[in-house]
Design an enzyme around this catalytic site. Structure first.
Site, PDB file in Angstrom:
ATOM      1  CG  ASP A 158      -6.986  -1.072  13.886  1.00 47.92           C
ATOM      2  OD1 ASP A 158      -7.555  -1.873  13.026  1.00 47.92           O
ATOM      3  OD2 ASP A 158      -7.765  -0.316  14.341  1.00 47.92           O
ATOM      4  CD  GLU A 159      -2.175  -4.981  16.515  1.00 45.92           C
ATOM      5  OE1 GLU A 159      -2.904  -5.318  15.598  1.00 45.92           O
ATOM      6  OE2 GLU A 159      -2.503  -5.333  17.700  1.00 45.92           O
ATOM      7  N   GLY A 160      -1.095  -3.397  11.578  1.00 47.96           N
ATOM      8  CA  GLY A 160      -0.639  -3.390  10.395  1.00 47.96           C
ATOM      9  C   GLY A 160      -0.594  -5.091  10.090  1.00 47.96           C
ATOM     10  CE  LYS A 161      -4.705  -7.598  13.355  1.00 49.91           C
ATOM     11  NZ  LYS A 161      -4.929  -6.463  13.749  1.00 49.91           N
ATOM     12  CG  HIS A 183      -6.918  -7.673   8.700  1.00 52.14           C
ATOM     13  ND1 HIS A 183      -6.833  -8.749   9.046  1.00 52.14           N
ATOM     14  CD2 HIS A 183      -7.499  -6.864   9.678  1.00 52.14           C
ATOM     15  CE1 HIS A 183      -6.937  -9.137  10.123  1.00 52.14           C
ATOM     16  NE2 HIS A 183      -7.440  -7.888  10.735  1.00 52.14           N
ATOM     17  CB  THR A 211     -17.070  -2.727  15.143  1.00 53.17           C
ATOM     18  OG1 THR A 211     -17.371  -4.204  15.120  1.00 53.17           O
ATOM     19  CG2 THR A 211     -15.477  -2.694  15.296  1.00 53.17           C
ATOM     20  NE  ARG A 231     -24.587 -24.866  25.843  1.00 56.00           N
ATOM     21  CZ  ARG A 231     -24.671 -25.208  27.036  1.00 56.00           C
ATOM     22  NH1 ARG A 231     -24.395 -26.761  27.657  1.00 56.00           N
ATOM     23  NH2 ARG A 231     -24.993 -24.758  28.211  1.00 56.00           N
ATOM     24  CD  GLN A 240     -11.078  -8.623  16.147  1.00 53.03           C
ATOM     25  OE1 GLN A 240     -11.144  -9.793  16.121  1.00 53.03           O
ATOM     26  NE2 GLN A 240     -11.537  -7.991  15.113  1.00 53.03           N
ATOM     27  N   GLY A 269     -14.271   3.883  10.363  1.00 51.41           N
ATOM     28  CA  GLY A 269     -13.944   5.309  10.153  1.00 51.41           C
ATOM     29  C   GLY A 269     -13.607   6.088  11.241  1.00 51.41           C
ATOM     30  NE  ARG A 270     -15.343   2.906  16.178  1.00 50.94           N
ATOM     31  CZ  ARG A 270     -15.269   2.023  17.266  1.00 50.94           C
ATOM     32  NH1 ARG A 270     -16.107   2.373  18.281  1.00 50.94           N
ATOM     33  NH2 ARG A 270     -14.974   0.733  16.855  1.00 50.94           N
ATOM     34  CB  THR A 297       9.767   1.620   6.167  1.00 52.95           C
ATOM     35  OG1 THR A 297       9.873   0.912   4.792  1.00 52.95           O
ATOM     36  CG2 THR A 297      10.751   0.967   7.150  1.00 52.95           C
TER      37      THR A 297
HETATM   38  P1  GDP Z   1      -4.540  -4.387  10.682  1.00 49.63           P
HETATM   39  O1  GDP Z   1      -6.096  -4.389  11.081  1.00 49.63           O
HETATM   40  O2  GDP Z   1      -3.655  -4.734  11.640  1.00 49.63           O
HETATM   41  O3  GDP Z   1      -4.299  -4.975   9.279  1.00 49.63           O
HETATM   42  O4  GDP Z   1      -4.230  -2.845  10.494  1.00 49.63           O
HETATM   43  P2  GDP Z   1      -5.169  -1.855   9.699  1.00 49.63           P
HETATM   44  O5  GDP Z   1      -5.096  -2.064   8.096  1.00 49.63           O
HETATM   45  O6  GDP Z   1      -6.331  -1.659  10.317  1.00 49.63           O
HETATM   46  O7  GDP Z   1      -4.433  -0.277   9.856  1.00 49.63           O
HETATM   47  C1  GDP Z   1      -2.936  -0.358   9.736  1.00 49.63           C
HETATM   48  C2  GDP Z   1      -2.961   1.053   8.775  1.00 49.63           C
HETATM   49  O8  GDP Z   1      -1.625   1.277   8.574  1.00 49.63           O
HETATM   50  C3  GDP Z   1      -3.332   0.709   7.235  1.00 49.63           C
HETATM   51  O9  GDP Z   1      -3.912   2.121   6.429  1.00 49.63           O
HETATM   52  C4  GDP Z   1      -1.954   0.333   6.695  1.00 49.63           C
HETATM   53  O10 GDP Z   1      -2.046   0.454   5.185  1.00 49.63           O
HETATM   54  C5  GDP Z   1      -0.968   1.101   7.445  1.00 49.63           C
HETATM   55  N1  GDP Z   1       0.336   0.824   7.449  1.00 49.63           N
HETATM   56  C6  GDP Z   1       0.831  -0.612   7.498  1.00 49.63           C
HETATM   57  N2  GDP Z   1       1.956  -0.563   7.841  1.00 49.63           N
HETATM   58  C7  GDP Z   1       2.542   0.734   7.552  1.00 49.63           C
HETATM   59  C8  GDP Z   1       3.817   1.190   7.668  1.00 49.63           C
HETATM   60  O11 GDP Z   1       4.817   0.639   7.729  1.00 49.63           O
HETATM   61  N3  GDP Z   1       3.740   2.935   7.359  1.00 49.63           N
HETATM   62  C9  GDP Z   1       2.738   3.361   7.359  1.00 49.63           C
HETATM   63  N4  GDP Z   1       2.975   4.734   6.919  1.00 49.63           N
HETATM   64  N5  GDP Z   1       1.586   2.926   7.105  1.00 49.63           N
HETATM   65  C10 GDP Z   1       1.290   1.448   7.442  1.00 49.63           C
HETATM   66  P1  IMO Z   2      -8.401  -5.486  13.200  1.00 46.98           P
HETATM   67  O1  IMO Z   2      -8.460  -6.865  12.759  1.00 46.98           O
HETATM   68  C1  IMO Z   2      -9.177  -2.397  16.256  1.00 46.98           C
HETATM   69  C2  IMO Z   2     -12.534  -3.099  18.985  1.00 46.98           C
HETATM   70  C3  IMO Z   2     -13.813  -2.071  19.016  1.00 46.98           C
HETATM   71  C4  IMO Z   2     -14.157  -2.192  20.382  1.00 46.98           C
HETATM   72  C5  IMO Z   2     -13.870  -3.719  20.644  1.00 46.98           C
HETATM   73  C6  IMO Z   2     -15.007  -4.492  20.786  1.00 46.98           C
HETATM   74  O2  IMO Z   2      -8.677  -4.427  12.024  1.00 46.98           O
HETATM   75  O3  IMO Z   2      -7.146  -5.290  14.126  1.00 46.98           O
HETATM   76  P2  IMO Z   2     -16.386  -5.647  18.848  1.00 46.98           P
HETATM   77  O4  IMO Z   2     -17.277  -5.068  17.724  1.00 46.98           O
HETATM   78  O5  IMO Z   2     -15.236  -6.471  18.318  1.00 46.98           O
HETATM   79  O6  IMO Z   2     -17.250  -6.421  19.855  1.00 46.98           O
HETATM   80  O7  IMO Z   2     -15.517  -4.233  19.539  1.00 46.98           O
HETATM   81  O8  IMO Z   2     -12.959  -3.979  20.066  1.00 46.98           O
HETATM   82  N1  IMO Z   2     -12.101  -3.736  17.756  1.00 46.98           N
HETATM   83  C7  IMO Z   2     -10.879  -3.555  16.944  1.00 46.98           C
HETATM   84  N2  IMO Z   2     -10.175  -2.545  17.214  1.00 46.98           N
HETATM   85  N3  IMO Z   2      -8.970  -3.445  15.385  1.00 46.98           N
HETATM   86  C8  IMO Z   2      -9.961  -4.232  14.954  1.00 46.98           C
HETATM   87  O9  IMO Z   2      -9.714  -5.405  14.189  1.00 46.98           O
HETATM   88  C9  IMO Z   2     -10.819  -4.343  16.000  1.00 46.98           C
HETATM   89  N4  IMO Z   2     -12.092  -5.295  16.122  1.00 46.98           N
HETATM   90  C10 IMO Z   2     -12.765  -5.000  17.062  1.00 46.98           C
HETATM   91  O10 IMO Z   2     -13.377  -0.912  18.419  1.00 46.98           O
HETATM   92  O11 IMO Z   2     -13.254  -1.276  21.174  1.00 46.98           O
HETATM   93 MG    MG Z   3      -7.744  -3.051  11.135  1.00 47.33          MG
END
Ligand code: GDP
Ligand code: IMO
Ligand code: MG
Length: 429
Positions: A13-16, A41, A129, A143, A224, A302-303, A414
């Site tokens: 969830d870094e914002g990939k 994403h 998840t 396998r 991830q 949604g957690r 940003t």
């Molecule tokens: P991903 O799984 O790495 O693609 O990241 P997620 O989509 O799960 O979570 C990132 C969240 O941060 C999303 O709601 C994005 O819309 C939001 N986001 C990404 N970059 C930025 C940023 O620079 N600023 C803000 N405020 N939100 C951002």
């Molecule tokens: P994105 O691509 C954040 C976490 C789960 C749990 C662990 C194992 O959006 O960054 P799993 O269902 O994969 O066996 O769960 O990994 N997890 C994530 N956390 N972002 C994700 O994906 C995740 N995918 C799995 O919350 O702790």
């Molecule tokens: Mg994510």
């Protein structure tokens, strides 16, 4: 022949998604190499939000070939639902989506096995998840997995399915007292999925290799993050795939010499969903504030996400594991307005200072963060598009991270929207 990997440097969830969407403009191919619909994403275009789970985040650009590689585990029902949802929003899905025939499928018993196993673990549960990801990879490694190509051959599929369901049903009953599955019902359902997906099935590795030979840009999207990687993460609180850049080779069928650069996505603070150690976690009002301001709720489940300060010890580990050449810093705007910003530079463990990321979760659990405090910034960075627009102390924060990690910030995000981004280095020239 540039092949660029974008991978998460923290716990996901870094914002990939946002960065991949940006970089996809210059790519011919965007490919996912691991994970499944545990990923969520997010891409925000104008005021429209898209959350992608299995389909690469390049799909929102016309004319890009999106590939789901052999390393991904696919729940066909979820994939079809995602395709239909995109189509209903005007995104065309045709020969711009290629799925590796070798990719393994998530079956209904995988979800059942995971939920039974998690409930048995009680407080030690991983907090997955619940998508059946782990059990699907277990079957792959054992396998006996069922691949996309297998459901395209009904005779072979029925044979495999019967033996897998018999096994799963026995396990579910004996270990968990849970109900089993009827092979005929599952067979019929998956035959429907096969009918829908067969025109997208192909040899992804070959297509990527050809594109690279032709000098096309290939963008590789990690799911991830490194700290959730099966080998390099906080085991056992990890996912079941190779989320770090190394997974791109086996998960797509290309050689390591094909990868020209890996970029790490780093959130300006840290979040984690599910169980496991998190040394810089903030269990206080500030943690709550970051969650609220950053909208830190899982895009898939949604957690609420656990929130805390940036952790240089774990990030240095990620830089090494992935060989990141640069990073993208996201959500800088969420730190706006703080008096000071803390960054963890080492851990304290049994009176010793630790600078190397511990390999096991139990040790990490006992580590206490050692912080350095940097001055915050009061001005808003929201929507900044140029380095010069950033407040002095925000720039200092970024420079400080660059120095500590020994790599530069290629991009600084940003805001949520596609165009709320500072680009200091173009990755595809
Ligand atoms: P991903 O799984 O790495 O693609 O990241 P997620 O989509 O799960 O979570 C990132 C969240 O941060 C999303 O709601 C994005 O819309 C939001 N986001 C990404 N970059 C930025 C940023 O620079 N600023 C803000 N405020 N939100 C951002
Ligand atoms: P994105 O691509 C954040 C976490 C789960 C749990 C662990 C194992 O959006 O960054 P799993 O269902 O994969 O066996 O769960 O990994 N997890 C994530 N956390 N972002 C994700 O994906 C995740 N995918 C799995 O919350 O702790
Ligand atoms: Mg994510």
């Amino acid at each position: 022949m540039p092949a660029l990997v974008v991978a998460g440097a923290q716990w996901g969830d870094e914002g990939k998604g946002k960065l991949v969407d940006y970089l996809a403009r210059q790519a011919h191919i965007v490919a996912r190499y691991q994970g499944g619909h545990n990923a969520g994403h997010t891409v925000v275009i104008n005021n429209e939000k898209f959350i992608l789970h299995l389909i690469p985040s390049g799909i929102l650009h016309e004319g890009k070939l999106c590939i789901i590689g052999n390393g991904v585990v696919i729940d066909p029902a979820c994939l079809i639902e995602e395709m239909d949802a995109l189509i209903s929003r005007g995104i065309s899905i045709g020969d711009n989506l290629l799925i590796s025939k070798n990719a393994h499928l998530i079956m209904p018993y995988h979800m059942a096995l995971e939920s039974a196993s998690e409930s048995l673990m009680g407080s030690r549960k991983i907090g997955t998840t619940g998508r059946g990801i782990g059990p699907a990879y277990v079957d792959k490694m054992a396998r006996r997995g069922i691949r996309l190509m297998d459901i395209l051959d009904p005779g072979l599929f029925m044979e495999r399915l019967k033996s897998n369901i018999e096994r799963a049903n026995r396990l579910l009953d004996a270990l968990y007292g849970a109900a089993g599955f009827d092979p005929k019902e599952v067979f019929d359902r998956y035959m429907g999925y096969a009918e829908r997906l067969k025109k997208h099935a192909g040899n992804a590795g070959e297509v990527i290799a050809r594109a690279l030979r032709e000098g096309k840009n290939v963008l590789i999207e990690g799911a991830q993050g490194t700290l959730l990687d099966i080998d390099h993460g906080t085991y056992p609180y990890v996912t079941s795939s190779s989320a770090s850049a190394g997974g791109a080779c086996t998960g797509l069928g290309i050689g390591p010499t094909m990868i020209t650069r890996a970029v790490g996505v780093i959130k300006a603070y840290t979040t984690r969903v599910g169980g496991g150690p998190f040394p810089t976690e903030l269990d206080d009002e500030l943690g709550e504030e970051l969650r609220r301001k950053g909208g830190e709720y899982g895009a898939t489940t949604g957690r609420p996400r656990r929130c805390g300060w940036l952790d240089i010890v774990s990030l240095a580990h990620s830089v090494r594991v992935n060989g990141f050449g640069g990073f993208a810093l996201t959500k800088l705007d969420i730190l706006d307005g703080l008096d000071t910003v803390k960054v963890c530079t080492a851990y304290s463990l049994d009176g010793q200072t630790v600078r190397e990321f511990p390999a096991d979760a139990a040790t990490l659990e006992r580590c206490r963060p050692v912080y350095e405090e940097l001055p915050g910034w009061k001005q808003s960075t929201c929507g900044a598009r140029k380095w010069e627009e950033l407040p002095e102390n925000a720039r200092r924060y970024i420079r400080w991270i660059e120095e500590r990690l020994g790599i530069g910030a290629d991009m600084i995000s940003t805001g949520q929207r596609r165009d709320e981004l500072i680009v200091t280095r173009e990755n595809f020239r």
